[in-house]
Design a protein around this motif. Sequence first.
Motif, short mmCIF file in Angstrom:
data_model
loop_
_atom_site.label_atom_id
_atom_site.label_comp_id
_atom_site.label_asym_id
_atom_site.label_seq_id
_atom_site.Cartn_x
_atom_site.Cartn_y
_atom_site.Cartn_z
N GLY A 1 0.79 -1.22 0.00
CA GLY A 1 0.00 0.00 0.00
C GLY A 1 0.82 1.26 0.00
N HIS A 2 2.11 1.15 0.31
CA HIS A 2 2.99 2.31 0.24
C HIS A 2 3.43 2.53 -1.21
CE1 HIS A 2 3.14 2.53 4.57
NE2 HIS A 2 3.45 1.25 4.62
N GLU A 3 3.65 3.77 -1.57
CA GLU A 3 3.97 4.08 -2.96
C GLU A 3 5.35 3.55 -3.37
OE1 GLU A 3 3.58 8.24 -3.54
OE2 GLU A 3 1.43 8.29 -3.07
N GLN A 4 6.32 3.65 -2.47
CA GLN A 4 7.66 3.20 -2.80
C GLN A 4 7.78 1.69 -2.62
OE1 GLN A 4 6.89 5.70 -0.86
NE2 GLN A 4 8.02 7.55 -1.45
N ILE A 5 8.74 1.10 -3.33
CA ILE A 5 8.98 -0.34 -3.23
C ILE A 5 9.92 -0.64 -2.08
CG2 ILE A 5 9.91 -2.35 -4.47
CD1 ILE A 5 9.05 -1.12 -7.04
N GLU A 6 10.67 0.34 -1.60
CA GLU A 6 11.65 0.09 -0.54
C GLU A 6 10.98 -0.53 0.68
OE1 GLU A 6 12.37 3.79 2.21
OE2 GLU A 6 12.39 4.48 0.13
N PRO A 7 11.72 -1.35 1.43
CA PRO A 7 11.14 -2.04 2.59
C PRO A 7 10.89 -1.08 3.75
CG PRO A 7 13.48 -2.56 2.42
CD PRO A 7 13.12 -1.75 1.20
N TRP A 8 9.67 -0.67 3.91
CA TRP A 8 9.32 0.27 4.97
C TRP A 8 9.53 -0.39 6.34
CZ3 TRP A 8 6.92 5.25 4.35
CH2 TRP A 8 6.86 5.65 3.01
N ARG A 9 9.97 0.43 7.29
CA ARG A 9 10.32 -0.12 8.60
C ARG A 9 9.09 -0.61 9.36
NH1 ARG A 9 13.22 4.03 12.05
NH2 ARG A 9 13.79 2.20 13.28
N TYR A 10 8.04 0.19 9.35
CA TYR A 10 6.85 -0.12 10.14
C TYR A 10 5.65 -0.27 9.20
CZ TYR A 10 9.67 1.58 14.07
OH TYR A 10 10.66 1.76 15.01
N PRO A 11 4.60 -0.91 9.65
CA PRO A 11 3.42 -1.03 8.79
C PRO A 11 2.85 0.31 8.36
CG PRO A 11 3.28 -2.58 10.64
CD PRO A 11 4.46 -1.69 10.90
N ALA B 1 -2.27 1.71 11.44
CA ALA B 1 -2.77 0.82 10.40
C ALA B 1 -1.94 0.95 9.13
CB ALA B 1 -4.24 1.13 10.09
N THR B 2 -1.96 -0.08 8.30
CA THR B 2 -1.32 -0.01 6.98
C THR B 2 -2.22 0.80 6.05
OG1 THR B 2 -2.41 -1.95 6.00
CG2 THR B 2 -0.47 -2.35 7.39
N PRO B 3 -1.72 1.23 4.91
CA PRO B 3 -2.57 1.98 3.97
C PRO B 3 -3.82 1.20 3.53
CG PRO B 3 -0.28 2.26 3.38
CD PRO B 3 -0.30 1.22 4.46
N LEU B 4 -3.76 -0.14 3.58
CA LEU B 4 -4.94 -0.94 3.19
C LEU B 4 -5.87 -1.20 4.37
CD1 LEU B 4 -3.42 -3.59 0.74
CD2 LEU B 4 -4.43 -1.35 0.23
N GLY B 5 -5.51 -0.73 5.56
CA GLY B 5 -6.39 -0.88 6.71
C GLY B 5 -6.16 -2.13 7.52
N LEU B 6 -4.96 -2.69 7.49
CA LEU B 6 -4.62 -3.81 8.38
C LEU B 6 -4.16 -3.23 9.71
CD1 LEU B 6 -2.60 -6.11 5.97
CD2 LEU B 6 -4.96 -6.41 6.73
N HIS B 7 -4.71 -3.78 10.80
CA HIS B 7 -4.41 -3.24 12.14
C HIS B 7 -3.60 -4.23 12.96
CE1 HIS B 7 -7.02 0.42 12.32
NE2 HIS B 7 -7.56 -0.18 11.26
N ASP B 8 -2.83 -3.68 13.89
CA ASP B 8 -2.07 -4.46 14.87
C ASP B 8 -1.02 -5.36 14.22
OD1 ASP B 8 -3.60 -3.60 17.27
OD2 ASP B 8 -5.23 -4.67 16.30
N MET B 9 -0.53 -4.96 13.05
CA MET B 9 0.59 -5.69 12.46
C MET B 9 1.88 -5.39 13.23
SD MET B 9 -0.67 -7.40 9.85
CE MET B 9 0.58 -7.83 8.63
N ALA B 10 1.88 -4.33 14.01
CA ALA B 10 3.00 -4.01 14.90
C ALA B 10 2.45 -4.00 16.33
CB ALA B 10 3.61 -2.66 14.55
N GLY B 11 3.09 -4.75 17.21
CA GLY B 11 2.69 -4.75 18.61
C GLY B 11 1.44 -5.57 18.88
N ASN B 12 0.92 -5.40 20.06
CA ASN B 12 -0.24 -6.13 20.60
C ASN B 12 0.13 -7.58 20.88
OD1 ASN B 12 -2.70 -5.95 21.74
ND2 ASN B 12 -3.88 -5.87 19.86
N VAL B 13 0.17 -8.47 19.86
CA VAL B 13 0.60 -9.85 20.10
C VAL B 13 1.49 -10.33 18.95
CG1 VAL B 13 -1.39 -10.55 21.51
CG2 VAL B 13 -1.51 -10.78 19.01
N TRP B 14 2.48 -11.14 19.30
CA TRP B 14 3.22 -11.86 18.27
C TRP B 14 2.25 -12.78 17.55
CZ3 TRP B 14 8.05 -11.02 16.61
CH2 TRP B 14 8.97 -10.38 17.47
#
Length: 947
Positions: A821-831, A862-875
Amino acid sequence: MGMEDFKNWIQQLLTLKLNEPETLQQLQHSVRNQIRGGIHAGDRSQIRIGGVDAHFHLGEGDTAREVIEEYQRVQAVQAEYMPLGQIEPGLLNHSKVGERTILMQDVHVSVNAQLLAEQTGRAWRAEQVAEKARPLDEVIGDKDHRLLVLKGLAGTGKTTFVNHLLRQRNKDPSRLPEPLRKLPFIHIRLRELNWRKSITENPVWQALRCSLGEVENVARIVEVLKQHALRTGAYLLVDGLDELAGDDQERLAFLVRLAELADNELFQDTSRVLLTTRPHALSDGLPFDLARFSQAELLPLARAQQTQFVENWWRHLSIQKWPQRMAWSNGDWERRKRELLASLALESVSKLAERPLWLTLMIILQVERPGSMPTDSVALLDELTDLMLRRWPSWRLTEREAVDADSLTRYFENAKYREALESLAWRLQAVSEKTKDAAHLDTEALESDLGGKVPEESPRVFLQYLSEGAGLLEPDQQGRIGFHYRVFQEFLAACHLVRQADFEVQFRHCCTRDQAHWRELLGYSVGILRLRQPEYGLAGALTCLLPEERPDSLNRNSMQVADWLVLIRCAQGLSGLGLSEHERKRLEKPLGRLRHWLVELIETGQLDPRERAEAGDALGAIGDPRFHGREKYRLPALYRGEPEKSCGFIKIPAGEFLMGSDKAIDKDAFDDECINGKPHPQQLDEDFWIGRYPVTVGQYACFVDDGGYDRDEFWSSEGRAWRDGSLDAKLRADAGRDSWMNELLTMRPPAERREPWEWTRQQRTPTRPVIMICWYETEAYCNWLNRRLHASGMVDWISAGSEFSVRLPTEREWEKAARTGHEQIEPWRYPWGNEEWTEGRANIKDSKIGHASAVGIYAEGATPLGLHDMAGNVWEWSCSWWSADYPYQADKSEAETAPGGNYRVLRGGSWVGIQRRARCASRVGDFPDYWNDYVGFRVVLSLAVDF
C-alpha cells in the motif's frame, strides 16, 4: 499471687481441652510461669491482634532460646484464626477458652505467585517478563528468592499467607521448605510503626517493638530476636508496606533501611526477608537499594482454587451449623453449596471471587440469605455491604460500652444512617484523591461532617460502631479514621452520587477528575442506578449523558475530553451488570448510541491509547458492532461506518516485493533479516486475503463452543498428539529446548489442553486477540473456519470456481501484507511507514498498557490498506519454519515437515516488546507447543492451496 487470682487460674485450667497438643503446651508454660512467678498483673503479658488474645508466659530466668520459643508460640496463636473470623459470633467466637472455631488449617488453600525476573533465555523476549505461576509456598523456599517483595491487591491474601507461615513454623515445620525449618520467624506489622515518633534504631526493629505493643519485657523480647537474627539468622516477615504511616518518602526511607539490614547486617547465607505490600506503594518500582530483592505478584484465585476454598469452608460450616441454620439438612447444605459454586462461573461474579476476602464474604452471604446469590457485581457488593453493616458482630464491644449490639443494629433500619455513611464515603473519596492514598480524617472532622445527618444517636457512637462493630472503618496511627477496604468507600460514595438530583452533571464532572481515582466509582454508579431505579433511572441517565447526534453527523472535534470519558465510564458500568434480554430491549436506543460513539472513539483515535484500550474492552463487553454475531463466526461486520464486504479479509495482490531490511536505512535491523545487510526480492504468484485484525477471543470462542477441541478432523496428527500428551516425550527430548519450555508442558497437562489457558478470564474481553494458544491450536482453528466458510457461502467476493483455503500466513505473506500500500517499493520499517513509533501507533512495552488490547484501537498504526495491529499487541504465528539464514527459501520454510529445525516463525512484536521488535521485518521463532499471554495469530484466505 493472691488466693482469688489462684482460684481464677485453676478455673481457667479446668476449661482447657487437654487432648489438644497446643493446649497442653499452653498449660506447660502456664504452670512453669506460675511456679517462677512469671505471670504479671493486669494485661501486660497479653498481646491482641485481629481480635485474638494471646499471653506471653515468660519468667525472669528464661534463656534466649526459651524467649524465642515462647515468641513463636504466641505468634502461632495469633495466626491460628482466619482474619475474618469475626463475621458470625454464634459460629466464630473465639473469645471463650476451648470453644470450637474455624481455624487457618480448616480453610487454607495454596496460592500462586508470578515472579518478575530478568529473562535469561532467547534475546528476543521482553526485558522484563512474567514467569509462569508457581505455588507461593515453593517460591519462598527458592535460594534465588531469599529476599522477596510480594505484591497483591487488597483482599488477595498477603497477610493470610504470612499467618499461614507463622502457624506452620510452630505447628508443623516439616511442611515448610527445608531452608526455613530451623529459622525463627519474626513477624513485623508495619501498620503498627509510628514513624513520626523518635526512632533511635533501625526502623525494622522499631516496627517489631510496635508490633508487640505494651507487653511485659518487650525490650528484652525484641533484643533477643534481633541478636539471633544478626548472629544466626531469621526469617523476617515484614507485612504491609502500604499500611506504613506516612508518605512515599517515608516508605522509601524505610525500604532503604531494610535494604541496609539485608545487605550489611543479616547473614546472607541464612536469613531471609518477605516484604508484603499493595502495588500502589511501589508504583515507581523498587528503589536501587532493593535491587537484590526479587519481586512476585500474588495471583488471583483460579477457578479450581476457588472451588477448593468453598469446599473447605463449607465442610466446616456444615459441621458447625451455626444457630441460624441448625434446621438445615445435609441435603440443604449440599444444594446451597452447588448454587454458590455455579454462581462463581458467572462473569459478573467471578472477578470478585478471585480474592479470598470477597469469596469468604460470599460464602457467609450464601449461608445467611434465603435466596440465590446476586448475578451482577453491583448487586453483590450491595449485599456484601449490608452484610458488613448488619451482620458483622459487635465482637469488640464489651458490657462497658454505652451501646449494646441490639441497639446498634437499629442504625440501619433507618435510611438516614445509610445516607450518612454514603456521605461520609463521598467525603473520604474526595480527600483520598488529593493524598493519592487511603483517606483518613480526624474524628472531630468526621463528627462535624455527620452533624445533623445521624438521628437518635451521636455521630461519635455512629463512628464507633462503624469501626468497632461493623469493621468498615479503621483508625490509623494518628487516630484518624478511614475505610478499611477501599472498595466499600468507592461503592458507598457511588451510592451517594446516585442520590443527587444533579447526578448527570456530577457524573460528567467526575469524568474530568483523576481517572484512576474515580473510574471504579463511576462504574458502580451506573449499576446502582439499575439497582435502585430499575424502570427509569438507568435508561433516563444514559439518555441524558450520551450525545444525541450520531457520529456520522457530528464534528467529532467539538467533543470534549469529558464527553468521550463519559462514554467509557457508562460502558464500563454496564459491562458488569449481566443485562437480561428484557433490559437490553428496553435500553436498545441508548445502548445503540453508546456503541456507535465508542466505535467512533476507537476508530478515530480519540483520547490516549490507555483510555482507548479501556473503551475497547467496555465496548466488547456490551456488544461491539464492528463484528458479526455468532451466526457469522464474529468476523468483522463494519469498518469506519461501512460494511465489511469481505468479512474483514483484505486483498493482497500477487507480485514481487523486497523482503527483509536494508541496514543502510534501518539502524535497528537484525542480521537474520538481511543478506549482507540488504533485503532480497520475493515473488508471490497468487493473490491472497489476510485478516484485518488478529483473531479475537470472540472469534476463537465460536471454535471452542463448536466442540473444536474434541473433533479430531480439525487437528493434524501432531496436533492431536500434543492435545492428548503423547507428543510430550518427544518434545522434552529435543536438545534445543530450554528447561522452562518443558515446565510449560507440566504447567498445562493434557487435561488443560481442551481450551486456551485462562479461558474464562479471556472471555471477559471478547475483542482482544486470543492469547495463551500454541501453534497446534491455531492450525486447528484454521481448519475449522475453512470448513465453516465453505459451507456457509459467505466467501462470495472470490470469482466463481476459485478454490480457497483458510490457514496461517507464510512468513513472506505476512511481511508483504505489512508493507503493501505504500507508494515506494523500498522495505518500509513499520506497517504505517518510516515515521518513528509514537504512542498512538502500536501497543508495545512503551505504551504502558500492560496487556493485549482490543483490536483496531490504533488508527495511526494501520497499513494503507487498513490492516491493524501488524505491529505490537501480540506476536503472530505463521505457518513457516524458522531459518536464521536469508534468503528466504519457500521450498524449505513452507514445506510440510521441518527442514532441520523445529521452530515456527512469529511476526509483529507484542505488548511486552520493544520498538525494535515491532518493525515489519522483525522475526522470531519458537517451538509449536509454546504459548504465552503475548502470542496470538491472524489468518489468511489463500488461493494457493498447496504452497
